[in-house]
Design a protein around this motif. Sequence first.
Motif, PDB file in Angstrom:
ATOM      1  N   PRO A   1     -37.490  51.679  -2.033  1.00 12.34           N
ATOM      2  CA  PRO A   1     -37.956  52.525  -0.731  1.00 12.34           C
ATOM      3  C   PRO A   1     -37.042  52.007   0.244  1.00 12.34           C
ATOM      4  O   PRO A   1     -37.642  53.213   1.290  1.00 12.34           O
ATOM      5  CB  PRO A   1     -39.749  52.323  -0.568  1.00 12.34           C
ATOM      6  CG  PRO A   1     -39.468  51.987  -1.866  1.00 12.34           C
ATOM      7  CD  PRO A   1     -39.003  51.320  -2.580  1.00 12.34           C
ATOM      8  N   SER A   2     -36.073  51.396   0.362  1.00 17.78           N
ATOM      9  CA  SER A   2     -35.404  51.094   1.152  1.00 17.78           C
ATOM     10  C   SER A   2     -34.672  51.513   1.710  1.00 17.78           C
ATOM     11  O   SER A   2     -34.567  51.678   2.969  1.00 17.78           O
ATOM     12  CB  SER A   2     -35.464  49.384   1.086  1.00 17.78           C
ATOM     13  OG  SER A   2     -34.028  49.554   0.151  1.00 17.78           O
ATOM     14  N   HIS A   3     -34.207  52.923   0.776  1.00 14.40           N
ATOM     15  CA  HIS A   3     -32.960  53.881   0.951  1.00 14.40           C
ATOM     16  C   HIS A   3     -33.721  55.307   1.851  1.00 14.40           C
ATOM     17  O   HIS A   3     -34.062  56.017   0.862  1.00 14.40           O
ATOM     18  CB  HIS A   3     -32.828  53.937  -0.420  1.00 14.40           C
ATOM     19  CG  HIS A   3     -31.751  52.940  -0.629  1.00 14.40           C
ATOM     20  ND1 HIS A   3     -30.526  52.462  -0.476  1.00 14.40           N
ATOM     21  CD2 HIS A   3     -32.293  52.726  -1.838  1.00 14.40           C
ATOM     22  CE1 HIS A   3     -29.934  51.667  -0.881  1.00 14.40           C
ATOM     23  NE2 HIS A   3     -30.961  51.640  -1.831  1.00 14.40           N
ATOM     24  N   THR A   4     -34.123  54.848   3.266  1.00 15.37           N
ATOM     25  CA  THR A   4     -34.644  55.650   3.984  1.00 15.37           C
ATOM     26  C   THR A   4     -33.252  56.231   4.992  1.00 15.37           C
ATOM     27  O   THR A   4     -33.611  57.863   5.173  1.00 15.37           O
ATOM     28  CB  THR A   4     -35.388  55.367   5.612  1.00 15.37           C
ATOM     29  OG1 THR A   4     -34.153  54.123   5.946  1.00 15.37           O
ATOM     30  CG2 THR A   4     -37.059  54.842   4.553  1.00 15.37           C
TER      31      THR A   4
ATOM     32  N   ARG B   1     -36.080  57.004  -3.334  1.00 12.25           N
ATOM     33  CA  ARG B   1     -36.972  56.466  -2.455  1.00 12.25           C
ATOM     34  C   ARG B   1     -38.061  55.700  -3.432  1.00 12.25           C
ATOM     35  O   ARG B   1     -39.068  54.710  -3.199  1.00 12.25           O
ATOM     36  CB  ARG B   1     -37.125  57.335  -2.035  1.00 12.25           C
ATOM     37  CG  ARG B   1     -36.112  57.523  -1.000  1.00 12.25           C
ATOM     38  CD  ARG B   1     -35.955  58.675   0.124  1.00 12.25           C
ATOM     39  NE  ARG B   1     -35.069  59.152   1.338  1.00 12.25           N
ATOM     40  CZ  ARG B   1     -35.193  60.013   1.822  1.00 12.25           C
ATOM     41  NH1 ARG B   1     -36.006  60.791   1.968  1.00 12.25           N
ATOM     42  NH2 ARG B   1     -33.638  60.424   2.974  1.00 12.25           N
TER      43      ARG B   1
ATOM     44  N   LYS C   1     -32.690  62.295  -3.915  1.00 12.85           N
ATOM     45  CA  LYS C   1     -33.368  61.655  -3.039  1.00 12.85           C
ATOM     46  C   LYS C   1     -34.803  61.052  -3.361  1.00 12.85           C
ATOM     47  O   LYS C   1     -35.334  60.032  -3.044  1.00 12.85           O
ATOM     48  CB  LYS C   1     -33.349  62.450  -1.667  1.00 12.85           C
ATOM     49  CG  LYS C   1     -32.431  62.170  -0.762  1.00 12.85           C
ATOM     50  CD  LYS C   1     -32.058  63.451   0.343  1.00 12.85           C
ATOM     51  CE  LYS C   1     -30.997  63.628   1.272  1.00 12.85           C
ATOM     52  NZ  LYS C   1     -30.999  64.231   2.624  1.00 12.85           N
TER      53      LYS C   1
END
Length: 211
Positions: free
Chosen positions: A163-166, A159, A155
């Motif tokens: 960083p859009s993969h929240t 990220r 994770k």
Amino acid sequence: MNDAAHSHTLYLVRHGRTALNAEGRLRGHANPPLDEIGLKEAEAVGEVLARTGPVHVYCSPLDRAVRTAEAIGELCGAPVQADPRFMDRDYGPWTGQVREEVIARFGSVDAAPGVEPTASVLERARPALDAVLDDAARSGLDGPVVVVTHDAVIKPLIRAIDPSHTDLTTPTGSWNELVREGGVWTVVLVDQVPRTSGGSAPPGKPAMSPQ
């Protein structure tokens, strides 16, 4: 190594399930084996990734990652190598405790005393992504590289790149596709789960095979 003229693919894989996963407990440096479902997950992700022709499989030195990597390596015909830089996050005194109980007590796992900071995980694991691709290139190997590690490593790595993969879920036995081109990493696919008798794809993120 000059990467400017090349693109490289890396599959970031989470190990199969263990009893501690099934019970919602923090694993960290504990070393439980894969359970029956975890063994099936390891074989399933190996079957999917074998179609891409991986040339090397790296993994955390913990048994659950090693066994998953060995299953992938056997199906791919690729060598397997443990790398401590991909070790799970150290949860200190909270290793083996129920995650939700730790969160209820401290507000988050990050806030629990004695837990390895995420920044420390990134400090060792982020450069290792480049290193394993560079090692494959220096060896003259032409094909994807697989890294089998843990959700607490996967994770923050994804990220840090994007960083859009929240909303990552990173189920056991799942894989993510990363590409490095001209020295720049891109996240191509996340949370991909082969369909097995023990599990299914997360809602909204269907099981897929790499193209």
